[in-house]
Scaffold this motif. Structure first.
Motif, short mmCIF file in Angstrom:
data_model
loop_
_atom_site.label_atom_id
_atom_site.label_comp_id
_atom_site.label_asym_id
_atom_site.label_seq_id
_atom_site.Cartn_x
_atom_site.Cartn_y
_atom_site.Cartn_z
N UNK A 13 0.84 -1.21 0.00
CA UNK A 13 0.00 0.00 0.00
C UNK A 13 0.87 1.25 0.00
N UNK A 14 1.87 1.25 0.86
CA UNK A 14 2.77 2.40 0.95
C UNK A 14 3.46 2.66 -0.39
N UNK A 15 3.92 1.61 -1.05
CA UNK A 15 4.58 1.74 -2.35
C UNK A 15 3.64 2.31 -3.40
N UNK A 16 2.39 1.83 -3.43
CA UNK A 16 1.42 2.33 -4.42
C UNK A 16 1.03 3.79 -4.16
N UNK A 17 0.90 4.16 -2.89
CA UNK A 17 0.61 5.55 -2.56
C UNK A 17 1.75 6.44 -3.03
N UNK A 18 2.97 6.01 -2.82
CA UNK A 18 4.14 6.77 -3.25
C UNK A 18 4.16 6.90 -4.78
N UNK B 284 1.66 6.78 -6.76
CA UNK B 284 0.53 7.62 -7.16
C UNK B 284 0.68 9.06 -6.70
N UNK B 285 1.80 9.35 -6.02
CA UNK B 285 2.08 10.69 -5.50
C UNK B 285 1.01 11.20 -4.54
N UNK B 286 0.47 10.26 -3.74
CA UNK B 286 -0.49 10.61 -2.70
C UNK B 286 0.27 10.79 -1.39
N UNK B 287 0.16 11.98 -0.82
CA UNK B 287 0.84 12.27 0.44
C UNK B 287 0.21 11.44 1.55
N UNK B 288 1.05 10.84 2.38
CA UNK B 288 0.55 10.00 3.46
C UNK B 288 1.50 10.07 4.65
N UNK B 289 1.00 9.63 5.79
CA UNK B 289 1.80 9.48 7.01
C UNK B 289 1.51 8.10 7.57
N UNK B 290 2.46 7.57 8.31
CA UNK B 290 2.27 6.26 8.93
C UNK B 290 2.57 6.33 10.42
N UNK B 291 2.02 5.35 11.12
CA UNK B 291 2.29 5.21 12.55
C UNK B 291 2.29 3.72 12.85
N UNK B 292 3.24 3.27 13.65
CA UNK B 292 3.32 1.87 14.07
C UNK B 292 3.09 1.79 15.57
N UNK B 293 2.28 0.83 15.99
CA UNK B 293 2.01 0.63 17.42
C UNK B 293 2.34 -0.81 17.75
N UNK B 294 3.29 -1.00 18.68
CA UNK B 294 3.67 -2.33 19.12
C UNK B 294 2.78 -2.73 20.29
N UNK C 162 -6.76 2.24 -3.97
CA UNK C 162 -5.45 1.58 -3.95
C UNK C 162 -5.43 0.47 -2.90
N UNK C 163 -5.95 0.74 -1.71
CA UNK C 163 -6.00 -0.27 -0.64
C UNK C 163 -6.82 -1.46 -1.10
#
Length: 89
Positions: A23-28, A30-40, A80-81
Motif C-alpha cells: 500500500x505504501x509503495x502504491x501511494x508513493x 501515485x504521488x499521494x501524500x501519506x503518514x504512517x504510525x506503528x504501534x507495538x 489503492x487499498x
C-alpha cells in the motif's frame, strides 16, 4: 490524533507488514501524500507479567501499521487499498 496530523484521515490499519508495504509503495507511486504510525502491542510494551502474557502470543500480530492520508486523497487511496488487498489474497 497526533499533533500536526489534524488534516489527515485514517485510511487503513493492518498487522500485515507485506500488505502495508504494498500500500505504501502504491501511494508513493501515485504521488499521494501519506503518514504512517506503528504501534507495538507486544508483551514488552505492557506493564503486566512477562511470562504469563507471552504464552501463546503470536509475535507477527503484535505490531499495528496505520496509514493516514489527506481528506482530498481519501477516495483514491481507498481504491489503492482495495486493489492491494485483492492482490495479496
Amino acid at each position: 490524533m497526533l499533533s500536526g496530523w489534524k488534516p489527515y484521515k485514517e485510511l487503513y490499519v493492518t498487522n500485515n507488514l507485506r500488505l502495508f508495504g504494498l500500500i505504501e509503495n502504491e501511494l508513493r507511486k501515485s504521488k499521494i501524500e501519506y503518514k504512517t504510525k506503528n504501534v507495538n502491542m507486544g508483551i514488552q510494551n505492557r506493564q503486566l507479567g512477562t511470562l504469563i502474557g507471552r504464552v501463546g502470543e503470536r509475535t507477527e500480530q503484535e505490531i499495528l501499521y496505520y496509514i493516514y492520508v489527506r481528506p482530498e486523497n481519501l477516495e483514491d487511496a481507498k481504491r489503492i487499498v482495495d486493489d492491494m488487498i485483492k492482490n495479496v489474497n
